[in-house]
Design a protein around this motif. Sequence first.
Motif, short mmCIF file in Angstrom:
data_model
loop_
_atom_site.label_atom_id
_atom_site.label_comp_id
_atom_site.label_asym_id
_atom_site.label_seq_id
_atom_site.Cartn_x
_atom_site.Cartn_y
_atom_site.Cartn_z
N THR A 79 0.84 -1.20 0.00
CA THR A 79 0.00 0.00 0.00
C THR A 79 0.88 1.25 0.00
N VAL A 80 1.90 1.20 0.88
CA VAL A 80 2.81 2.35 0.95
C VAL A 80 3.48 2.57 -0.40
N LEU A 81 3.96 1.44 -0.97
CA LEU A 81 4.66 1.55 -2.26
C LEU A 81 3.74 2.06 -3.35
N GLU A 82 2.47 1.59 -3.32
CA GLU A 82 1.51 2.05 -4.33
C GLU A 82 1.31 3.56 -4.23
N THR A 83 1.17 4.02 -2.96
CA THR A 83 0.99 5.45 -2.74
C THR A 83 2.20 6.23 -3.29
N ARG A 84 3.38 5.72 -2.94
CA ARG A 84 4.59 6.40 -3.39
C ARG A 84 4.68 6.37 -4.92
N MET A 85 4.35 5.20 -5.47
CA MET A 85 4.40 5.05 -6.92
C MET A 85 3.47 6.05 -7.60
N SER A 86 2.26 6.16 -7.07
CA SER A 86 1.30 7.04 -7.76
C SER A 86 1.74 8.50 -7.63
N SER A 87 2.35 8.84 -6.46
CA SER A 87 2.82 10.23 -6.35
C SER A 87 4.02 10.45 -7.27
N SER A 88 4.86 9.40 -7.42
CA SER A 88 5.98 9.50 -8.35
C SER A 88 5.49 9.68 -9.78
N GLU A 89 4.46 8.93 -10.11
CA GLU A 89 3.91 9.03 -11.47
C GLU A 89 3.37 10.44 -11.73
N GLU A 91 4.46 13.12 -10.30
CA GLU A 91 5.64 13.99 -10.47
C GLU A 91 6.20 13.87 -11.88
N VAL A 92 6.27 12.62 -12.36
CA VAL A 92 6.79 12.39 -13.71
C VAL A 92 5.94 13.14 -14.73
N GLU A 93 4.59 13.07 -14.54
CA GLU A 93 3.69 13.77 -15.45
C GLU A 93 3.96 15.27 -15.45
N GLU A 94 4.14 15.78 -14.22
CA GLU A 94 4.39 17.21 -14.08
C GLU A 94 5.70 17.62 -14.77
N VAL A 95 6.74 16.80 -14.52
CA VAL A 95 8.04 17.07 -15.14
C VAL A 95 7.91 17.04 -16.66
N LYS A 96 7.10 16.06 -17.15
CA LYS A 96 6.90 15.97 -18.60
C LYS A 96 6.26 17.23 -19.14
N ARG A 97 5.22 17.71 -18.41
CA ARG A 97 4.54 18.94 -18.84
C ARG A 97 5.50 20.11 -18.85
#
Length: 271
Positions: A79-89, A91-97
Amino acid sequence: MRRAAVFLALLLCLLWTGAQGEDGGGTGKKEGEFDIQGAHDQSSSQTQMRTDLWAELKELRDMAIEHRIKIQRLEQDNTVLETRMSSSEKEVEEVKRENAATQVRLTASESKNSVLENRMSSSEKEVEELQRENADRPQVAFSAGLTDAGAVGPFTTDITLKYSKVFTNIGQAYSPTTGIFTAPVRGVYYFRFNAWENRSAETGVQLFHNNHKKMGLYDYNGGSGRVSTSNSMVLQLEKGDVVYIVLLSSYPVYDDSNNYIIFSGFLLFPQ
Ligand SMILES: *[C@@H]1O[C@H](CO)[C@@H](O)[C@H](O)[C@H]1NC(C)=O
């Protein structure tokens, strides 16, 4: 878990079979030493087996509990990893934008840069051209005083004045031995000259362009004493054209180390 269940089923089966055997033994067999001993052995081995099975069963139960705890922990971790993963994703989206926006700005900057580079290079070319023109442009400027000897004239004929005191003669276009300026290039020139006299009441000189009188310069004060006059001209000359000052017959001028009388000229621009 599945292994434990299978094992449990097997165990139950064995226990049940054991119990059956014990009951049958008691009713079916005759009384005897050998049989009693045999029954006793069988019973003790069965007790041992049961104890072992129970121990193993306990061990399996402990393992099952341990596994459940581990699974719970892993699920929590997940669950923790999923949360971290989704927040990382995210961030990645934001960086892409941001990258995309930066790319747009970069492209705009690049095109602006290339425009500026073009302008710069054309400016540089112009500067180089101007420098070449300047380097090619002849430098012509002179200024000379008439004499330190004092009185000059009057003479019975017109004479070309030889300004012998050369102050400046860039380009050597003026000759102090003849008093004549010769244009080294076609162009527009500026000339200035004057006359000064303190012995006579009048004086007069003329400026010549080749054989043509361009300008007369006279002064008369109506009595005795000083007369002074000056003027200037801008002339368009061909290469080789000459300009000089003539002292008219019967007129005097005066010059000494004060440099009362000066003939000057310079090239304004070539053509
Ligand atoms: C003319 O001027 C010069 C220089 O100032 C002077 O030496 C000379 O005496 C003057 N001549 C006359 C006639 O005034």
